[in-house]
Design an enzyme around this catalytic site. Structure first.
Site, PDB file in Angstrom:
ATOM      1  N   LYS A  87       0.841  -1.203   0.000  1.00 46.54           N
ATOM      2  CA  LYS A  87       0.000   0.000   0.000  1.00 46.54           C
ATOM      3  C   LYS A  87       0.872   1.247   0.000  1.00 46.54           C
ATOM      4  O   LYS A  87       1.738   1.410   0.865  1.00 46.54           O
ATOM      5  CB  LYS A  87      -0.895  -0.014   1.234  1.00 46.54           C
ATOM      6  CG  LYS A  87      -2.197   0.731   1.086  1.00 46.54           C
ATOM      7  CD  LYS A  87      -3.065   0.461   2.291  1.00 46.54           C
ATOM      8  CE  LYS A  87      -4.323   1.295   2.262  1.00 46.54           C
ATOM      9  NZ  LYS A  87      -4.979   1.320   3.581  1.00 46.54           N
TER      10      LYS A  87
HETATM   11  C1  E4P Z   1      -8.201   2.080   3.750  1.00 43.56           C
HETATM   12  O1  E4P Z   1      -7.596   1.112   4.158  1.00 43.56           O
HETATM   13  C2  E4P Z   1      -8.165   3.344   4.528  1.00 43.56           C
HETATM   14  O2  E4P Z   1      -6.915   3.479   5.188  1.00 43.56           O
HETATM   15  C3  E4P Z   1      -9.280   3.402   5.523  1.00 43.56           C
HETATM   16  O3  E4P Z   1     -10.470   2.937   4.925  1.00 43.56           O
HETATM   17  C4  E4P Z   1      -9.470   4.806   6.061  1.00 43.56           C
HETATM   18  O4  E4P Z   1     -10.658   4.835   6.811  1.00 43.56           O
HETATM   19  P1  E4P Z   1     -10.949   6.073   7.788  1.00 43.56           P
HETATM   20  O5  E4P Z   1     -11.276   7.270   6.918  1.00 43.56           O
HETATM   21  O6  E4P Z   1     -12.137   5.640   8.613  1.00 43.56           O
HETATM   22  O7  E4P Z   1      -9.699   6.294   8.626  1.00 43.56           O
END
Ligand code: E4P
Length: 220
Positions: free
Chosen positions: A87
């Site tokens: 990622k």
């Molecule tokens: C994906 O993995 C993102 O890091 C995650 O969905 C972010 O979610 P949030 O906006 O609730 O922190």
């Protein structure tokens, strides 16, 4: 549409896996910190533990923001398991890293995407997944689902194979609306997935079926 769970909590991941509808996992540095996971060895061991629970892709986010650092971290993560997806944040160094990993055949997830332009760059760099954060856009009164729609249109216009992984999903309606739009994946807390189960007419209908059965069987 694929369901990913958005957590680094092994118990939640196991519960979601046992439900039988889980297709993968996404994590991020905040979710790892929430589980108290830090230090290279602990992080690698935790991602391996996640890979041993699930059958699908597991997004593991790099910490480095420089190209060389991202490549070094990403290669170490990718060696853990074939399920690992590296990622990478949508920054200039990240786009270069996405291109490198794409050429190496290593799966990637371009994260922290908030515009169609960013999603276009991710696709051109060969990202396996792009993660537009629809919930965080909604949080600032901006149309998060509209972004998903625009990315779907652009990707379909040019036949990009990058998968739209709708992230920052807050509830079941986000999941349903992403499915209507044609997102390839949503990643969400387990509660958003299980909320799809609930309908009051299902509950009342089942209660009536059971009541009628028991009456006819002389059990009431
Ligand atoms: C994906 O993995 C993102 O890091 C995650 O969905 C972010 O979610 P949030 O906006 O609730 O922190």
């Amino acid at each position: 549409m694929k369901f990913f769970i958005d957590t680094a909590n092994l118990g939640e991941i196991k519960e979601a896996q046992d439900l039988g509808v889980l297709d993968g996992v996404t994590t991020n540095p905040s979710l790892m910190a929430k589980e108290g996971i830090s230090g290279t060895d602990d992080v690698l061991a935790h991602y391996k533990a996640i890979c041993d629970i699930v059958d699908g892709d597991v997004s593991a986010e790099v910490i480095a923001t420089d190209y060389d650092g991202m490549i070094k971290e990403g290669l170490a993560l990718a060696k853990l398991d074939d399920k690992i997806v590296v990622k990478i944040p949508m920054i200039k160094e990240g786009v270069k890293a996405l291109k490198y990993f794409s050429k190496e055949g290593i799966k990637t997830n371009c994260t922290l995407v908030f515009s169609t332009g960013q999603a276009l760059l991710a696709a051109k760099a060969g990202a396996t997944y792009v993660s537009p954060f629809l919930g965080r856009l909604d949080d600032i009164s901006t149309d998060g689902l509209g972004l998903i729609k625009d990315i779907r249109l652009v990707y379909d216009n040019y036949g990009y194979t990058t998968q739209i992984l709708a992230a920052s999903v807050r509830h079941g309606m986000h999941i349903v609306n992403c499915a209507k739009i044609g997102a390839d994946v949503t990643t969400s807390p387990l509660s958003a997935i299980t909320s799809l189960l609930k309908h009051p007419l299902t509950d009342s209908g089942l209660a009536q079926f059971l009541s009628d059965h028991q009456k006819s069987a002389g059990l009431l």
